[in-house]
Design a protein around this motif. Structure first.
Motif, PDB file in Angstrom:
ATOM      1  N   ASP A 119       0.818  -1.335   0.088  1.00  0.00           N
ATOM      2  CA  ASP A 119       0.006  -0.154  -0.136  1.00  0.00           C
ATOM      3  C   ASP A 119       0.856   1.140   0.126  1.00  0.00           C
ATOM      4  N   GLN A 120       2.116   1.033   0.259  1.00  0.00           N
ATOM      5  CA  GLN A 120       2.885   2.312   0.306  1.00  0.00           C
ATOM      6  C   GLN A 120       3.624   2.351  -1.135  1.00  0.00           C
ATOM      7  N   GLN A 156      -6.981   0.939   0.839  1.00  0.00           N
ATOM      8  CA  GLN A 156      -6.919   2.071  -0.051  1.00  0.00           C
ATOM      9  C   GLN A 156      -8.181   2.814   0.061  1.00  0.00           C
ATOM     10  N   ARG A 208      -9.785   3.551   3.098  1.00  0.00           N
ATOM     11  CA  ARG A 208      -9.736   4.135   4.557  1.00  0.00           C
ATOM     12  C   ARG A 208      -9.565   5.647   4.579  1.00  0.00           C
ATOM     13  N   ARG A 209      -9.888   6.389   5.770  1.00  0.00           N
ATOM     14  CA  ARG A 209      -9.655   7.611   5.814  1.00  0.00           C
ATOM     15  C   ARG A 209      -8.362   8.109   5.893  1.00  0.00           C
ATOM     16  N   ARG A 210      -7.777   8.839   4.994  1.00  0.00           N
ATOM     17  CA  ARG A 210      -6.557   9.276   5.076  1.00  0.00           C
ATOM     18  C   ARG A 210      -6.191  10.330   6.269  1.00  0.00           C
ATOM     19  N   ASP A 211      -7.318  11.073   6.455  1.00  0.00           N
ATOM     20  CA  ASP A 211      -7.165  12.343   7.284  1.00  0.00           C
ATOM     21  C   ASP A 211      -6.983  11.424   8.611  1.00  0.00           C
ATOM     22  N   ASP A 255      -5.056   9.249   9.414  1.00  0.00           N
ATOM     23  CA  ASP A 255      -3.558   9.020   9.064  1.00  0.00           C
ATOM     24  C   ASP A 255      -2.634  10.069   9.327  1.00  0.00           C
ATOM     25  N   GLU A 256      -3.128  11.030   8.655  1.00  0.00           N
ATOM     26  CA  GLU A 256      -2.488  12.450   8.949  1.00  0.00           C
ATOM     27  C   GLU A 256      -2.567  12.912  10.163  1.00  0.00           C
ATOM     28  N   GLU A 263      -0.087  11.240  12.217  1.00  0.00           N
ATOM     29  CA  GLU A 263       1.390  11.883  11.987  1.00  0.00           C
ATOM     30  C   GLU A 263       1.702  12.979  12.814  1.00  0.00           C
ATOM     31  N   VAL A 320      -5.571   2.198  11.827  1.00  0.00           N
ATOM     32  CA  VAL A 320      -5.683   1.382  10.730  1.00  0.00           C
ATOM     33  C   VAL A 320      -6.718   0.242  10.868  1.00  0.00           C
TER      34      VAL A 320
END
Length: 298
Positions: free
Chosen positions: A101-102, A186, A188-191, A193-194, A197, A211
């Motif tokens: 996925d990376q 792919q 999932r909610r990317r926000d 993850d941000e 981070e 995740v």
């Protein structure tokens, strides 16, 4: 007047739904439910394939299966094979999905290579791995010899034979679990993850708290489908070991159905094994669905 129009509209939709559903219901009844009922009925008889007559036995076939030592071995083989296949294919599929996925060079080609074995015939995979594990010139024995390990004879040891067919099936089924997990990742909610981070969360914390909760629906789906598919594997076992060595070392319930019905020509007893397996799969599926619904409510 308005109520009359509404009633006509509802009747029209009901008739349309019935017209669309009726062909599928007929197919289900003819090709699924009727054979199921016939199989359960046949399990109470002694009948050889091709024989014009059958003898009613009552519960004798079921008593024989539950009291037979061979049945205990078959049940144990089925549980071991299914458990290891489900856990192994899901764990490896998730690991590969997280890796691919990376943004990596050539990840598209690697994804295709991982998925490719799933679309191959199980019989073809079994034949290929039959040569891979061959003691004289197989790839696995050669690799073990190269690193100084004496390779086992996979075709003469009961435990190693079961390990061999289980590993083969995991390799074949890996592409399925990989694709499902990759699609879930792919989507999932990317926000989130941000946000993780920004909070400087570690990799394990990010996976466990961000995740993994989003992968639970995919995990439940895979748990049901992979378990049902693993429970019914026939082609890999048939091409590699034919249920052996030494009688039934790799015989599962599905393969026992084949042996009793077509090799021993005991179709009634084979139907008994099939009925027992149907009940077991039904109970497992209902439990999984119940657990999934409980998870959604929480």
């Amino acid at each position: 007047m308005g109520q009359t129009r509404t009633g006509r509209w509802n009747r029209r939709h009901t008739l349309l739904a019935a017209a669309l559903l009726l062909p599928n219901l007929v197919l289900l009844i003819v090709f699924t439910y009727r054979p199921l009922i016939d199989n359960i009925r046949l399990s109470f008889f002694q009948w050889n394939l091709g024989s014009p007559t059958s003898t009613f036995l009552g519960w004798d076939n079921y008593v024989e299966w539950f009291t037979s030592d061979d049945s205990r071995t078959v049940l144990w083989n089925t549980l071991i094979f299914t458990s290891v296949a489900v856990i192994g294919s899901m764990a490896l599929g998730l690991s590969l999905a997280l890796l691919l996925d990376q943004k990596l060079f050539g990840r598209g080609a690697v994804r295709s290579l991982v998925f490719a074995p799933f679309v191959l015939s199980g019989a073809a995979v079994g034949v290929a791995f039959q040569f891979i594990f061959t003691p004289t010139f197989g790839l696995v024995p050669d690799l073990l010899t190269t690193i100084g390990i004496t390779p086992p004879n996979f075709y003469q040891s009961s435990g190693w034979a079961l390990f061999m067919v289980t590993l083969t099936y995991i390799w074949k089924n890996l592409g399925y679990t990989f694709v499902i997990y990759l699609a879930a990742l792919q989507g999932r909610r990317r926000d989130l993850d941000e946000a993780a981070e920004i909070d400087a969360a570690s990799g394990w914390t990010r996976f466990r708290q961000v995740v993994w909760p989003q992968l639970r629906p995919a995990t439940f789906f895979l748990l049901i489908t992979v378990l049902l598919n693993s429970f019914q594997v026939f082609d890999v076992i048939h091409t590699m070991t034919r249920g052996g060595p030494y009688g039934n070392a790799t015989t599962t319930m599905v393969y026992q159905i084949y042996q009793e019905t077509y090799t021993n020509r005991r179709a009634g007893y084979g139907a008994t094994v099939a009925s027992i397996m149907f009940v077991a799969l039904l109970v497992v599926t209902l439990v999984q669905v119940w657990v999934m619904e409980r998870g959604r409510e929480k």
